[in-house]
Write a protein that holds these residues in place. Structure first.
Motif, PDB file in Angstrom:
ATOM      1  N   GLU A   9      -4.387   8.312   3.202  1.00 57.33           N
ATOM      2  CA  GLU A   9      -3.712   9.028   2.127  1.00 57.33           C
ATOM      3  C   GLU A   9      -4.484   8.855   0.832  1.00 57.33           C
ATOM      4  OE1 GLU A   9       0.228   7.503   1.763  1.00 57.33           O
ATOM      5  OE2 GLU A   9       0.865   8.266   3.701  1.00 57.33           O
ATOM      6  N   ASN A  10      -4.272   9.759  -0.078  1.00 57.97           N
ATOM      7  CA  ASN A  10      -4.812   9.636  -1.432  1.00 57.97           C
ATOM      8  C   ASN A  10      -3.694   9.100  -2.311  1.00 57.97           C
ATOM      9  OD1 ASN A  10      -7.437  10.734  -0.927  1.00 57.97           O
ATOM     10  ND2 ASN A  10      -6.452  12.729  -0.731  1.00 57.97           N
ATOM     11  N   ARG A  11      -3.892   7.890  -2.820  1.00 58.54           N
ATOM     12  CA  ARG A  11      -2.809   7.247  -3.566  1.00 58.54           C
ATOM     13  C   ARG A  11      -3.389   6.258  -4.561  1.00 58.54           C
ATOM     14  NH1 ARG A  11       1.935   4.373  -0.357  1.00 58.54           N
ATOM     15  NH2 ARG A  11       1.944   6.499   0.334  1.00 58.54           N
ATOM     16  N   LEU A  12      -2.833   6.234  -5.779  1.00 63.31           N
ATOM     17  CA  LEU A  12      -3.162   5.259  -6.818  1.00 63.31           C
ATOM     18  C   LEU A  12      -1.850   4.755  -7.385  1.00 63.31           C
ATOM     19  CD1 LEU A  12      -5.018   3.759  -8.840  1.00 63.31           C
ATOM     20  CD2 LEU A  12      -5.129   5.894 -10.156  1.00 63.31           C
ATOM     21  N   VAL A  13      -1.636   3.451  -7.327  1.00 65.39           N
ATOM     22  CA  VAL A  13      -0.360   2.858  -7.729  1.00 65.39           C
ATOM     23  C   VAL A  13      -0.593   1.785  -8.782  1.00 65.39           C
ATOM     24  CG1 VAL A  13       1.663   1.562  -6.934  1.00 65.39           C
ATOM     25  CG2 VAL A  13       0.622   3.291  -5.449  1.00 65.39           C
ATOM     26  N   LEU A  14       0.229   1.793  -9.833  1.00 65.43           N
ATOM     27  CA  LEU A  14       0.244   0.727 -10.835  1.00 65.43           C
ATOM     28  C   LEU A  14       1.513  -0.080 -10.660  1.00 65.43           C
ATOM     29  CD1 LEU A  14      -0.854   2.324 -14.235  1.00 65.43           C
ATOM     30  CD2 LEU A  14      -2.228   1.032 -12.610  1.00 65.43           C
ATOM     31  N   MET A  15       1.383  -1.398 -10.831  1.00 63.99           N
ATOM     32  CA  MET A  15       2.531  -2.307 -10.762  1.00 63.99           C
ATOM     33  C   MET A  15       2.396  -3.334 -11.877  1.00 63.99           C
ATOM     34  SD  MET A  15       2.423  -2.930  -6.639  1.00 63.99           S
ATOM     35  CE  MET A  15       3.642  -4.193  -6.647  1.00 63.99           C
ATOM     36  N   VAL A  16       3.477  -3.570 -12.602  1.00 65.84           N
ATOM     37  CA  VAL A  16       3.464  -4.586 -13.651  1.00 65.84           C
ATOM     38  C   VAL A  16       3.631  -5.948 -12.993  1.00 65.84           C
ATOM     39  CG1 VAL A  16       4.646  -5.473 -15.688  1.00 65.84           C
ATOM     40  CG2 VAL A  16       4.401  -3.012 -15.363  1.00 65.84           C
ATOM     41  N   GLN A  17       2.695  -6.849 -13.266  1.00 66.57           N
ATOM     42  CA  GLN A  17       2.797  -8.198 -12.726  1.00 66.57           C
ATOM     43  C   GLN A  17       3.381  -9.147 -13.757  1.00 66.57           C
ATOM     44  OE1 GLN A  17      -0.833 -10.248 -11.777  1.00 66.57           O
ATOM     45  NE2 GLN A  17       0.170 -11.390 -10.156  1.00 66.57           N
ATOM     46  N   GLU A  18       2.976  -9.001 -14.990  1.00 65.24           N
ATOM     47  CA  GLU A  18       3.457  -9.805 -16.115  1.00 65.24           C
ATOM     48  C   GLU A  18       3.468  -8.890 -17.329  1.00 65.24           C
ATOM     49  OE1 GLU A  18       1.249 -13.411 -16.775  1.00 65.24           O
ATOM     50  OE2 GLU A  18       0.967 -13.748 -14.649  1.00 65.24           O
ATOM     51  N   PRO A  19       4.044  -9.310 -18.449  1.00 61.69           N
ATOM     52  CA  PRO A  19       4.039  -8.451 -19.639  1.00 61.69           C
ATOM     53  C   PRO A  19       2.642  -8.059 -20.116  1.00 61.69           C
ATOM     54  CG  PRO A  19       5.649 -10.186 -19.903  1.00 61.69           C
ATOM     55  CD  PRO A  19       4.883 -10.506 -18.646  1.00 61.69           C
ATOM     56  N   THR A  20       1.616  -8.843 -19.760  1.00 55.53           N
ATOM     57  CA  THR A  20       0.256  -8.536 -20.204  1.00 55.53           C
ATOM     58  C   THR A  20      -0.711  -8.274 -19.043  1.00 55.53           C
ATOM     59  OG1 THR A  20      -0.307 -10.879 -20.296  1.00 55.53           O
ATOM     60  CG2 THR A  20       0.517  -9.870 -22.337  1.00 55.53           C
ATOM     61  N   VAL A  21      -0.183  -8.099 -17.819  1.00 55.24           N
ATOM     62  CA  VAL A  21      -1.040  -7.868 -16.647  1.00 55.24           C
ATOM     63  C   VAL A  21      -0.476  -6.726 -15.811  1.00 55.24           C
ATOM     64  CG1 VAL A  21      -2.010  -8.869 -14.529  1.00 55.24           C
ATOM     65  CG2 VAL A  21      -1.714 -10.308 -16.563  1.00 55.24           C
ATOM     66  N   ILE A  22      -1.353  -5.766 -15.469  1.00 51.79           N
ATOM     67  CA  ILE A  22      -0.996  -4.654 -14.595  1.00 51.79           C
ATOM     68  C   ILE A  22      -1.922  -4.691 -13.380  1.00 51.79           C
ATOM     69  CG2 ILE A  22      -0.924  -2.139 -14.339  1.00 51.79           C
ATOM     70  CD1 ILE A  22      -0.321  -1.969 -17.322  1.00 51.79           C
ATOM     71  N   PHE A  23      -1.339  -4.588 -12.203  1.00 59.54           N
ATOM     72  CA  PHE A  23      -2.098  -4.560 -10.954  1.00 59.54           C
ATOM     73  C   PHE A  23      -2.172  -3.116 -10.479  1.00 59.54           C
ATOM     74  CE2 PHE A  23      -1.966  -4.667  -6.238  1.00 59.54           C
ATOM     75  CZ  PHE A  23      -3.214  -5.229  -6.015  1.00 59.54           C
ATOM     76  N   SER A  24      -3.343  -2.706  -9.996  1.00 58.40           N
ATOM     77  CA  SER A  24      -3.495  -1.363  -9.440  1.00 58.40           C
ATOM     78  C   SER A  24      -4.122  -1.455  -8.059  1.00 58.40           C
ATOM     79  CB  SER A  24      -4.365  -0.496 -10.350  1.00 58.40           C
ATOM     80  OG  SER A  24      -5.665  -1.045 -10.461  1.00 58.40           O
ATOM     81  N   TYR A  25      -3.720  -0.537  -7.184  1.00 59.10           N
ATOM     82  CA  TYR A  25      -4.367  -0.422  -5.879  1.00 59.10           C
ATOM     83  C   TYR A  25      -4.432   1.049  -5.506  1.00 59.10           C
ATOM     84  CZ  TYR A  25       0.207   0.176  -3.612  1.00 59.10           C
ATOM     85  OH  TYR A  25       1.440   0.644  -3.238  1.00 59.10           O
ATOM     86  N   TRP A  26      -5.380   1.378  -4.631  1.00 63.27           N
ATOM     87  CA  TRP A  26      -5.563   2.774  -4.259  1.00 63.27           C
ATOM     88  C   TRP A  26      -6.126   2.883  -2.859  1.00 63.27           C
ATOM     89  CZ3 TRP A  26      -8.166   0.153  -8.001  1.00 63.27           C
ATOM     90  CH2 TRP A  26      -9.505  -0.131  -7.741  1.00 63.27           C
ATOM     91  N   GLU A  27      -5.995   4.094  -2.351  1.00 68.35           N
ATOM     92  CA  GLU A  27      -6.594   4.455  -1.073  1.00 68.35           C
ATOM     93  C   GLU A  27      -7.049   5.903  -1.186  1.00 68.35           C
ATOM     94  OE1 GLU A  27      -5.612   5.095   3.658  1.00 68.35           O
ATOM     95  OE2 GLU A  27      -4.116   4.112   2.416  1.00 68.35           O
ATOM     96  N   LEU A  28      -8.225   6.161  -0.668  1.00 66.23           N
ATOM     97  CA  LEU A  28      -8.729   7.523  -0.581  1.00 66.23           C
ATOM     98  C   LEU A  28      -8.781   7.916   0.889  1.00 66.23           C
ATOM     99  CD1 LEU A  28     -11.672   7.451  -3.153  1.00 66.23           C
ATOM    100  CD2 LEU A  28      -9.435   8.520  -3.424  1.00 66.23           C
ATOM    101  N   SER A  29      -8.383   9.132   1.182  1.00 64.17           N
ATOM    102  CA  SER A  29      -8.408   9.621   2.562  1.00 64.17           C
ATOM    103  C   SER A  29      -9.858   9.793   3.035  1.00 64.17           C
ATOM    104  CB  SER A  29      -7.672  10.951   2.675  1.00 64.17           C
ATOM    105  OG  SER A  29      -8.392  11.943   1.967  1.00 64.17           O
ATOM    106  N   ARG A  30     -10.017   9.894   4.314  1.00 61.70           N
ATOM    107  CA  ARG A  30     -11.337  10.115   4.904  1.00 61.70           C
ATOM    108  C   ARG A  30     -11.973  11.395   4.339  1.00 61.70           C
ATOM    109  NH1 ARG A  30      -9.847   9.746  10.165  1.00 61.70           N
ATOM    110  NH2 ARG A  30      -9.605   7.525   9.879  1.00 61.70           N
ATOM    111  N   GLY A  31     -11.179  12.436   4.185  1.00 65.31           N
ATOM    112  CA  GLY A  31     -11.676  13.692   3.634  1.00 65.31           C
ATOM    113  C   GLY A  31     -12.148  13.556   2.191  1.00 65.31           C
TER     114      GLY A  31
END
Length: 155
Positions: A9-31
């Motif tokens: 899948e094509n996906r980019l996600v942000l998640m707040v870990q702390e008030p001053t830290v943001i975690f991001s992760y993503w996946e790009l499809s084969r296409g």
């Protein structure tokens, strides 16, 4: 049953870990990877958005190969953020491939009646019949993280 390493899948996600830290992760499809071709560097941009929803680039990271997550540290509390994953074309123009969800970082000061986060360390017991950590030997594990605590409401 084992979970798959990728969901294609094509996906980019942000998640707040702390008030001053943001975690991001993503996946790009084969296409998407096939479209990009080999050796094209990817960039991750973090935007801060105001009340008019116009984004300002706060940080931009040139991603190392085979990276699929990133921590943004030293962001501002009580702000709204969004990210884009993309690449630069031959003329230097940025082409976004994915756009993330918006996140709002929490405040750092405590406010009456609000929840606050405390760092906790929890013992995970290996045997339900054992009462003490000393009696558990090598089966004892610890988990560290953040937990919310409700502040008493003064009325």
């Amino acid at each position: 049953m084992e979970l798959p390493r990728h969901y294609n899948e094509n996906r980019l996600v942000l998640m707040v870990q702390e008030p001053t830290v943001i975690f991001s992760y993503w996946e790009l499809s084969r296409g998407q990877w096939e479209f990009l071709g080999e050796g094209r560097p990817l960039f991750l941009r973090l935007y801060t958005t105001g009340s008019n929803q116009v984004g300002t680039v706060l940080k931009e990271v040139s991603l190392p190969p085979f990276t699929n997550d990133w921590y943004f540290r030293d962001v501002l509390p009580e702000h709204t953020y969004q990210a884009e994953l993309g690449y630069y074309g031959p003329e230097g123009e940025f082409y976004p491939l994915l756009r993330s969800n918006q996140v709002v970082t929490p405040r750092t000061r405590t406010v009456e009646g609000m929840a606050r986060f405390l760092k906790v360390k929890t013992v995970i017991r290996g045997d339900a019949d054992e009462d003490t950590v000393e009696n558990q030997g090598e089966s004892t594990a610890f988990w560290e993280g953040y937990s919310s605590v409700d502040l008493p409401h003064k009325g």
